[in-house]
Motif scaffolding. Structure first.
Motif, PDB file in Angstrom:
ATOM      1  N   CYS A  70    -119.527 -70.334  85.736  1.00  0.00           N
ATOM      2  CA  CYS A  70    -120.640 -69.494  86.170  1.00  0.00           C
ATOM      3  C   CYS A  70    -120.219 -68.044  86.390  1.00  0.00           C
ATOM      4  O   CYS A  70    -120.991 -67.240  86.881  1.00  0.00           O
ATOM      5  CB  CYS A  70    -121.273 -70.071  87.437  1.00  0.00           C
ATOM      6  SG  CYS A  70    -120.144 -70.218  88.820  1.00  0.00           S
ATOM      7  N   TYR A  71    -119.011 -67.691  86.000  1.00  0.00           N
ATOM      8  CA  TYR A  71    -118.416 -66.381  86.265  1.00  0.00           C
ATOM      9  C   TYR A  71    -118.727 -65.410  85.128  1.00  0.00           C
ATOM     10  O   TYR A  71    -117.994 -65.349  84.129  1.00  0.00           O
ATOM     11  CB  TYR A  71    -116.897 -66.517  86.406  1.00  0.00           C
ATOM     12  CG  TYR A  71    -116.486 -67.588  87.371  1.00  0.00           C
ATOM     13  CD1 TYR A  71    -116.258 -67.279  88.699  1.00  0.00           C
ATOM     14  CD2 TYR A  71    -116.348 -68.916  86.956  1.00  0.00           C
ATOM     15  CE1 TYR A  71    -115.891 -68.275  89.607  1.00  0.00           C
ATOM     16  CE2 TYR A  71    -115.992 -69.908  87.857  1.00  0.00           C
ATOM     17  CZ  TYR A  71    -115.764 -69.579  89.170  1.00  0.00           C
ATOM     18  OH  TYR A  71    -115.407 -70.553  90.062  1.00  0.00           O
ATOM     19  N   ALA A  72    -119.787 -64.619  85.263  1.00  0.00           N
ATOM     20  CA  ALA A  72    -120.167 -63.692  84.192  1.00  0.00           C
ATOM     21  C   ALA A  72    -119.057 -62.694  83.894  1.00  0.00           C
ATOM     22  O   ALA A  72    -118.879 -62.298  82.739  1.00  0.00           O
ATOM     23  CB  ALA A  72    -121.462 -62.968  84.545  1.00  0.00           C
ATOM     24  N   ASP A  73    -118.279 -62.301  84.903  1.00  0.00           N
ATOM     25  CA  ASP A  73    -117.198 -61.351  84.656  1.00  0.00           C
ATOM     26  C   ASP A  73    -116.107 -61.962  83.772  1.00  0.00           C
ATOM     27  O   ASP A  73    -115.594 -61.298  82.857  1.00  0.00           O
ATOM     28  CB  ASP A  73    -116.608 -60.803  85.954  1.00  0.00           C
ATOM     29  CG  ASP A  73    -116.156 -61.859  86.957  1.00  0.00           C
ATOM     30  OD1 ASP A  73    -116.436 -63.070  86.767  1.00  0.00           O
ATOM     31  OD2 ASP A  73    -115.523 -61.469  87.967  1.00  0.00           O
ATOM     32  N   LEU A  74    -115.779 -63.229  83.972  1.00  0.00           N
ATOM     33  CA  LEU A  74    -114.784 -63.890  83.114  1.00  0.00           C
ATOM     34  C   LEU A  74    -115.369 -64.195  81.736  1.00  0.00           C
ATOM     35  O   LEU A  74    -114.701 -64.019  80.715  1.00  0.00           O
ATOM     36  CB  LEU A  74    -114.283 -65.176  83.773  1.00  0.00           C
ATOM     37  CG  LEU A  74    -113.526 -65.009  85.097  1.00  0.00           C
ATOM     38  CD1 LEU A  74    -113.102 -66.364  85.636  1.00  0.00           C
ATOM     39  CD2 LEU A  74    -112.340 -64.084  84.936  1.00  0.00           C
ATOM     40  N   LEU A  75    -116.613 -64.648  81.711  1.00  0.00           N
ATOM     41  CA  LEU A  75    -117.254 -64.958  80.428  1.00  0.00           C
ATOM     42  C   LEU A  75    -117.373 -63.714  79.560  1.00  0.00           C
ATOM     43  O   LEU A  75    -117.250 -63.789  78.336  1.00  0.00           O
ATOM     44  CB  LEU A  75    -118.620 -65.596  80.673  1.00  0.00           C
ATOM     45  CG  LEU A  75    -118.555 -66.998  81.287  1.00  0.00           C
ATOM     46  CD1 LEU A  75    -119.876 -67.366  81.926  1.00  0.00           C
ATOM     47  CD2 LEU A  75    -118.140 -68.029  80.255  1.00  0.00           C
ATOM     48  N   GLU A  76    -117.596 -62.583  80.178  1.00  0.00           N
ATOM     49  CA  GLU A  76    -117.654 -61.308  79.458  1.00  0.00           C
ATOM     50  C   GLU A  76    -116.352 -61.055  78.684  1.00  0.00           C
ATOM     51  O   GLU A  76    -116.365 -60.564  77.563  1.00  0.00           O
ATOM     52  CB  GLU A  76    -117.903 -60.180  80.457  1.00  0.00           C
ATOM     53  CG  GLU A  76    -117.980 -58.809  79.857  1.00  0.00           C
ATOM     54  CD  GLU A  76    -119.373 -58.415  79.446  1.00  0.00           C
ATOM     55  OE1 GLU A  76    -119.473 -57.563  78.552  1.00  0.00           O
ATOM     56  OE2 GLU A  76    -120.346 -58.954  79.988  1.00  0.00           O
ATOM     57  N   LEU A  77    -115.231 -61.443  79.280  1.00  0.00           N
ATOM     58  CA  LEU A  77    -113.929 -61.274  78.634  1.00  0.00           C
ATOM     59  C   LEU A  77    -113.768 -62.211  77.432  1.00  0.00           C
ATOM     60  O   LEU A  77    -112.999 -61.932  76.517  1.00  0.00           O
ATOM     61  CB  LEU A  77    -112.802 -61.536  79.637  1.00  0.00           C
ATOM     62  CG  LEU A  77    -112.786 -60.662  80.898  1.00  0.00           C
ATOM     63  CD1 LEU A  77    -111.742 -61.173  81.882  1.00  0.00           C
ATOM     64  CD2 LEU A  77    -112.544 -59.205  80.538  1.00  0.00           C
ATOM     65  N   ILE A  78    -114.488 -63.317  77.455  1.00  0.00           N
ATOM     66  CA  ILE A  78    -114.382 -64.337  76.404  1.00  0.00           C
ATOM     67  C   ILE A  78    -115.353 -64.072  75.255  1.00  0.00           C
ATOM     68  O   ILE A  78    -115.117 -64.504  74.120  1.00  0.00           O
ATOM     69  CB  ILE A  78    -114.634 -65.735  77.021  1.00  0.00           C
ATOM     70  CG1 ILE A  78    -113.607 -66.007  78.128  1.00  0.00           C
ATOM     71  CG2 ILE A  78    -114.568 -66.839  75.965  1.00  0.00           C
ATOM     72  CD1 ILE A  78    -113.988 -67.129  79.062  1.00  0.00           C
ATOM     73  N   LEU A  79    -116.437 -63.345  75.516  1.00  0.00           N
ATOM     74  CA  LEU A  79    -117.476 -63.113  74.506  1.00  0.00           C
ATOM     75  C   LEU A  79    -116.941 -62.716  73.132  1.00  0.00           C
ATOM     76  O   LEU A  79    -117.389 -63.270  72.128  1.00  0.00           O
ATOM     77  CB  LEU A  79    -118.466 -62.035  74.970  1.00  0.00           C
ATOM     78  CG  LEU A  79    -119.597 -62.452  75.878  1.00  0.00           C
ATOM     79  CD1 LEU A  79    -120.545 -61.287  76.106  1.00  0.00           C
ATOM     80  CD2 LEU A  79    -120.345 -63.647  75.363  1.00  0.00           C
ATOM     81  N   PRO A  80    -115.990 -61.783  73.027  1.00  0.00           N
ATOM     82  CA  PRO A  80    -115.531 -61.382  71.695  1.00  0.00           C
ATOM     83  C   PRO A  80    -114.855 -62.506  70.901  1.00  0.00           C
ATOM     84  O   PRO A  80    -114.739 -62.421  69.682  1.00  0.00           O
ATOM     85  CB  PRO A  80    -114.517 -60.262  71.975  1.00  0.00           C
ATOM     86  CG  PRO A  80    -114.804 -59.805  73.368  1.00  0.00           C
ATOM     87  CD  PRO A  80    -115.382 -60.983  74.088  1.00  0.00           C
ATOM     88  N   HIS A  81    -114.446 -63.564  71.588  1.00  0.00           N
ATOM     89  CA  HIS A  81    -113.754 -64.676  70.934  1.00  0.00           C
ATOM     90  C   HIS A  81    -114.681 -65.848  70.611  1.00  0.00           C
ATOM     91  O   HIS A  81    -114.329 -66.716  69.818  1.00  0.00           O
ATOM     92  CB  HIS A  81    -112.619 -65.181  71.836  1.00  0.00           C
ATOM     93  CG  HIS A  81    -111.675 -64.113  72.263  1.00  0.00           C
ATOM     94  ND1 HIS A  81    -110.675 -63.638  71.453  1.00  0.00           N
ATOM     95  CD2 HIS A  81    -111.605 -63.400  73.420  1.00  0.00           C
ATOM     96  CE1 HIS A  81    -110.012 -62.683  72.087  1.00  0.00           C
ATOM     97  NE2 HIS A  81    -110.555 -62.524  73.276  1.00  0.00           N
ATOM     98  N   ALA A  82    -115.846 -65.883  71.253  1.00  0.00           N
ATOM     99  CA  ALA A  82    -116.767 -67.013  71.112  1.00  0.00           C
ATOM    100  C   ALA A  82    -117.660 -66.849  69.883  1.00  0.00           C
ATOM    101  O   ALA A  82    -117.979 -65.733  69.474  1.00  0.00           O
ATOM    102  CB  ALA A  82    -117.631 -67.133  72.358  1.00  0.00           C
TER     103      ALA A  82
END
Length: 160
Positions: A70-82
């Motif tokens: 649920c961590y939008a700040d961490l998910l933001e870091l993953i977006l370019p890889h997803a």
């Protein structure tokens, strides 16, 4: 290659969906709860830099994965890889019911009793999802969903 992120309110079914996906598709699973917090009492968020190191190690070690939290700040870091996104935007009451029926999570709590002792706090947290404006909020998740240009789906009811 499958590189999937799943997010939503607490108790929306992220972990269940990710575990099922990992098992049925034979892909690796990372629960962000396991890397977002320092092992301290009371818990303190790990710095984004430390979390990012763990995330990058995971992503670089696996060609197919599902990451959930649920961590939008961490998910933001993953977006370019997803390359795929699933937003579990369930009604708050559904999440409350899921929390009330949640099995013991031994990776988070030493005992089921310890977990249940936090249930009231968790339910209050779940109920504030639409009012909060932090990295755990519906607003932050909505911004994440809108920003992603890959394949994505948003569930507003329990996925069938």
């Amino acid at each position: 290659m499958k590189k999937i992120i799943i997010f939503g309110n607490s108790s929306s079914g992220k972990s269940t969906m990710a575990k099922n996906m990992a098992r049925t598709s034979n892909i690796e699973h990372l629960d962000l709860d396991t890397i977002a917090w320092e092992n301290t009492t009371p818990p303190v968020r790990m710095t984004l830099g430390k979390s990012l190191t763990v995330i990058e190690t995971f992503i670089n070690s696996h060609s197919n994965w599902v990451i959930e939290g649920c961590y939008a700040d961490l998910l933001e870091l993953i977006l370019p890889h997803a390359n795929e996104m699933i937003f579990l935007d369930l009604p708050v009451q559904s999440c409350v019911e899921n929390a009330q029926n949640r099995p013991w999570e031994p990776h988070k709590y030493r005992t089921k009793q310890e977990q249940d002792a936090n249930l009231e706090m968790l339910i209050d947290w779940i109920k504030a999802y639409q009012q909060r404006d932090d990295v755990f909020s519906q607003q932050a998740h909505q911004r994440l969903y809108e920003k992603f240009s890959g394949a994505k789906v948003r569930y507003t009811g329990r996925p069938g």
